[in-house]
Design an enzyme around this catalytic site. Sequence first.
Site, short mmCIF file in Angstrom:
data_model
loop_
_atom_site.label_atom_id
_atom_site.label_comp_id
_atom_site.label_asym_id
_atom_site.label_seq_id
_atom_site.Cartn_x
_atom_site.Cartn_y
_atom_site.Cartn_z
N ASP A 117 0.85 -1.19 0.00
CA ASP A 117 0.00 0.00 0.00
C ASP A 117 0.89 1.24 0.00
O ASP A 117 1.83 1.33 0.81
CB ASP A 117 -0.90 0.01 1.24
CG ASP A 117 -1.92 1.13 1.19
OD1 ASP A 117 -2.94 0.97 0.49
OD2 ASP A 117 -1.68 2.16 1.85
N GLU A 138 -4.84 2.54 -3.99
CA GLU A 138 -3.39 2.54 -4.05
C GLU A 138 -2.79 1.26 -3.46
O GLU A 138 -1.61 1.19 -3.12
CB GLU A 138 -2.82 3.75 -3.30
CG GLU A 138 -3.04 3.76 -1.80
CD GLU A 138 -4.39 4.36 -1.39
OE1 GLU A 138 -4.51 4.73 -0.22
OE2 GLU A 138 -5.31 4.44 -2.24
#
Length: 372
Positions: A247, A290
Amino acid sequence: MSYSKHVFEFPVMPASIRLSSYTPSHGQTMTDDVHMIPRRLRRTRLIHALRRRFPVVESLWQRFPDNIFIIRCEPDGRFLIEAISPALERLIGVPDAEAAGRPIEQIVPPIYLDSVLSRYRECVANGIPLSYEETGAPEGTEPRHWLTLMVPAADTAGRVEYILGISRDITAIRHAEEVLRRSNEDLERRVAERTAALELANARLMELATRDGLTGLHNRRHFFELAERELARARRNGLQLSIVMLDLDYFKLINDSYGHAAGDHALREVAGLFALVLRETDIVGRYGGEEFAMLLPDTSREEARQVAERLRAVVAGHVVDWRGEPIHCSASLGVAHVDGGDVPTLDALLERADGALLRAKNGGRNRLVMSI
């Protein structure tokens, strides 16, 4: 002296010629009542007499659409024209009366002569009908395609004396075949083009169905499909594997500071970095936003830790250039490993990796945590 005698009468103008042929027995000598008639004149008149004697023969001779020719085969190997049909007369522009008795070399154009003589010799040598296709035409005219049949006629001793030939003009057929061939080639070309276009469209549809439109990685659904297959293989064969969750840190800040276009640009560049670290056999997909997920087949716990560390380092060391402004990124990673014993479900494995990822974020970000 013993003979069997056959008498033939043909009305030949201005009078009829009476010929007597004798077939000798016990090797006796044969005589001929017409030995005084020149050989060329005698044979030619016999052919013409046959046409006069039988009206049906004359009708066929005059009306037959194909080219008919009779060739006399001399013992010395020469070939003389015995007769040609009206159709052949019109083709070569030479009347039958002028052609009869002339050597074939005086009628056939030099360009075709060797081929014609070769066919005649083959027919005489084999003594059986010969069929072949040829191309030719009188000098100064467009070559045409001909299908020719030649039938040899032998005497009682087995020597071929005559060749009866029939030549049919098949130019229209060959032209039609050529048109059909070109049409088929054109059709095959168009089919190939359409097939290629269809395959390209199918590939595009497959890409749209399986790839993330922004990063080009596997989308979430396709990643799950591929990962399930790999887990099933690991269960069957007792193989170890690892799951890595990655992430990007503070990604919301990038969007807020530079805009969503800059955020998208950063995601594309970071996704491109994964190929520097991962193998072709590894499966990577965009998990959402993301966040990215990676499945590493046949990978030990330590190998997975090393791969995750290289991923963290390559992201941290890369500077994204956004319209001349540098954007620095970092990533937090969580790793879950299976030794090859009791392989859990994909959801359970992802939950373990996600838990490790959460601990990495809570621990300060830009780091990796191995799941217990």
